[in-house]
Design an enzyme around this catalytic site. Structure first.
Site, PDB file in Angstrom:
ATOM      1  N   LYS A 181       0.851  -1.190   0.000  1.00 30.59           N
ATOM      2  CA  LYS A 181       0.000   0.000   0.000  1.00 30.59           C
ATOM      3  C   LYS A 181       0.889   1.244   0.000  1.00 30.59           C
ATOM      4  CE  LYS A 181      -2.338  -0.850   3.782  1.00 30.59           C
ATOM      5  NZ  LYS A 181      -1.445  -1.953   4.227  1.00 30.59           N
ATOM      6  N   HIS A 205      -5.650   5.577   8.817  1.00 28.63           N
ATOM      7  CA  HIS A 205      -4.800   5.821   9.995  1.00 28.63           C
ATOM      8  C   HIS A 205      -5.220   7.140  10.660  1.00 28.63           C
ATOM      9  CE1 HIS A 205      -2.236   3.712   6.948  1.00 28.63           C
ATOM     10  NE2 HIS A 205      -2.123   2.876   7.960  1.00 28.63           N
ATOM     11  N   THR A 224       8.423   4.397   9.781  1.00 29.39           N
ATOM     12  CA  THR A 224       9.149   5.098   8.723  1.00 29.39           C
ATOM     13  C   THR A 224      10.508   5.586   9.206  1.00 29.39           C
ATOM     14  OG1 THR A 224       7.071   5.806   7.742  1.00 29.39           O
ATOM     15  CG2 THR A 224       9.050   7.018   7.106  1.00 29.39           C
ATOM     16  N   SER A 225      10.561   6.157  10.427  1.00 32.42           N
ATOM     17  CA  SER A 225      11.829   6.681  10.941  1.00 32.42           C
ATOM     18  C   SER A 225      12.862   5.582  11.049  1.00 32.42           C
ATOM     19  CB  SER A 225      11.610   7.327  12.309  1.00 32.42           C
ATOM     20  OG  SER A 225      10.774   8.443  12.222  1.00 32.42           O
TER      21      SER A 225
END
Length: 615
Positions: free
Chosen positions: A105, A239, A477-478
């Protein structure tokens, strides 16, 4: 204020959920260490299909593993991408002679992690391709030029078609053919959702959180301001991302559907018209629960939608699917997906949609023969040794071990000190997890030093260990971005050794070269650059200043100034790109709301600089 109605759990909910899932279909196996569900019976002579993403969207993705659909699904924690190591494990679990199509996604963390894992197996000589799904019409073209459309319930239709294409006709399809039909479906999908409120992330005790270093923490414990009792939101993401608009009072379902379908079909709305529909085109309709909309309502909504499609657009769907396919935990909403079957491939698409499958989420029949061969607890398998303890690269490139430990220790402490402020910033600008994500990484590093489990001399091995630690502990993500960068440092030092023909002790010049190489690697995975209000606004000035001055203190100051400058920038990437500017007004006294990731990185770099200057 939204009230959580979640049950209470004494141990890790996600592992238990996946263990429960594999017992619904005896064809499934579960690799517990990496949260990978895969089909035990899929042939090596067909194209393999792998997908996955954060938990909280069940039955997507693991619920679609089985004959005729996915071969492998990989799950991250709630609303957080799985790590590269997890995805790599999934790719290894079901390798195919024809290769693997990796479906993801369009969310930043997912694209980064699944893309890295795909490249990793490609580098090993394995045939794999990445397909990024985008079907949300709520994100206008003026915003998606950089980040692209989000992916919603249309993802499961992509799964259905490509899974069938890979399996049918004696599994004769090639990887390119399966990818092509997936792209055709992707280009002709449009989804829009509506919800009565935001969702609340359940507070879940995990198996590791006694140390406060490995807890889920993928989303903030802070509750997002919900909708009013008589208010609905159109276009909300899965989200809690902001939608197109809020409506009060809650409209009649016919009026609501009329507006929702307008975003899909109206050619006048140039911002959201992504798919063309011409007279005579055949379409599939999918009505999906976001988690808390009852089946009673869903089938009614489907009927209202069909009537409206016939009356207003002259469309009579040739395929209708209704149920719970892609949720947002217990979200009190639903989504409507339209697939233009004609433009995606006509008869071929219908044959794929109709192809038999036994996956749990498609509510299909499981044969008696399959049940007779039930695996029971044998579905949970041990993690392969090559994944549990991978062989790390080594070198004769040497760190000053004392300096290495002190710099990482001080940088980690600065991140922990800054965590409350970073979390506050990210609660407004993102999903609230940036501070906690950095804390997990910092605590992981400090714990590794306490246990003396981190190599402190061999630069390449040290950084390779650090990559795995950061990827595992941080997640999201980080974690992916930090891991890519640190891995780039390791690769650069190894190349420098090979170019020199011998080992060397790391100095400022070799470090600058490695930093520049690592930045170039990172830029292959993100389009963010200086000025886009991301961690790059701290990282790039640091590297540039160190390159010109060879002064670590000056470079750290440049990183700090770059991070502070984000207070005046517009967000171009991540969830902050969807947040309205009015949300930032509470920080006007500070000069504006800065990017949390940039502030966190600047704090770490200041710790590095202070430790370096003392030696």
């Amino acid at each position: 204020m939204t009230v959580s109605n979640h049950w209470q759990y004494s141990d890790e909910i996600l592992t238990n959920s996946l263990r429960g899932l594999v017992r619904t279909n005896p064809d499934l196996k579960y690799l517990a260490a990496e949260r990978v569900v895969y089909s035990s019976s899929s042939s090596k002579d067909k194209v393999a299909i792998l997908s996955g993403g954060g938990a909280g969207h069940e039955p997507l993705h693991a619920g679609f593993v089985g004959k005729g659909m996915l071969d492998v699904a990989v799950s991250g924690q709630v609303f957080a991408s799985p790590s590269v190591k997890q995805i790599y494990s999934g790719l290894k679990a079901k390798k195919s002679n024809k290769g693997t199509l990796v479906v993801v996604k369009n969310y930043t963390g997912d694209v980064i992690h699944f893309g890295m894992a795909t490249q990793k197996v490609q580098a090993e000589g394995y045939n794999a391709k990445l397909l990024v799904v985008q079907d949300d019409v709520a994100v206008p073209r003026s915003k998606n030029a950089m980040v692209g459309r989000r992916a919603l319930a249309g993802t499961c239709l992509v799964h259905k078609v490509i899974g069938a294409k890979a399996a049918q006709d004696g599994a004769k399809a090639t990887l390119d053919e399966v990818y092509d039909i997936g792209q055709r479906v992707n280009r002709n999908l449009a989804t829009v959702g509506a919800s009565l409120d935001h969702v609340v992330i359940p507070k879940i005790t995990t198996e590791e959180n006694s140390t406060n270093e490995d807890e889920d923490g993928s989303d903030s414990d802070e509750e997002v301001e919900g909708l009013k009792p008589d208010e609905a939101e159109i276009g909300m993401g899965i989200h809690n991302e902001p939608g197109i608009k809020r409506i009060s009072p809650i409209p009649d379902i016919n009026d609501l559907l009329d507006e929702m379908l307008g975003y899909i079909f109206s050619k006048e709305d140039k911002e959201r018209h992504y798919v063309d529909f011409d007279d005579g085109d055949e379409v599939a309709l999918l009505v999906n629960s976001l988690g808390a909309t009852s089946n009673l309502e869903l089938f009614a909504i489907q009927n209202y939608a069909v009537q409206l499609l016939r009356k207003k657009y002259g469309i009579d769907p040739v395929r209708c699917y209704t149920g719970t396919f892609t949720t947002s935990l217990d979200g009190p909403g639903f989504s409507i997906t339209i697939l233009n079957i004609t433009k995606a491939g006509g008869k071929e698409i219908k044959e794929c949609l109709d192809y038999p499958t036994d996956v749990p989420a498609w509510n299909c029949h499981v044969s008696s023969a399959t049940w007779e061969n039930a695996l029971g607890d044998q579905a949970v398998v041990e993690e392969p040794e090559e994944i549990a303890h991978p062989k790390l690269p080594t070198s004769n490139v040497k760190f000053d071990s004392k300096l290495f430990r002190e710099m990482l220790t001080e940088g980690s402490k600065r991140a922990l000190e800054k965590e409350p402020k970073i979390t506050l910033y990210d609660t407004v600008a993102g999903d609230g997890d940036c501070g906690e994500t950095l804390s997990r990484g910092a605590n992981g590093i400090l714990k590794a030093f306490r246990k003396n489990s981190l190599e402190e001399t061999d630069a390449v091995k040290s950084l390779s260990q650090l990559t795995d630690l950061i990827e595992t502990k941080m997640g999201g993500t980080s974690g992916g971005l930090y891991a890519i960068f640190i891995s780039g440092l390791a690769n650069s030092f190894k190349r420098q050794e090979e170019q020199n023909g011998k080992g060397f002790n790391v100095g400022i010049n070799a470090t600058v070269t490695a930093l520049k190489d690592a930045l170039a690697t990172l830029e292959n995975y993100t389009r963010a650059r200086k000025g886009d209000r991301t961690m790059m606004d701290a990282l790039i000035p640091f590297i540039e200043k160190l390159d010109t001055t060879k002064d670590v203190k000056k470079a750290a100051l440049a990183a700090h100034e770059g991070a502070e400058a984000t207070r005046k920038m517009n967000a171009m990437f991540g969830r902050a790109a969807y947040v309205g500017k009015e949300e930032f007004k509470q920080f006007e006294a500070e000069g504006g709301l800065p990017d949390p990731g940039a502030i966190g990185l600047a704090a770490i770099l200041s710790g590095f600089a202070d430790a370096y200057s003392k030696n």
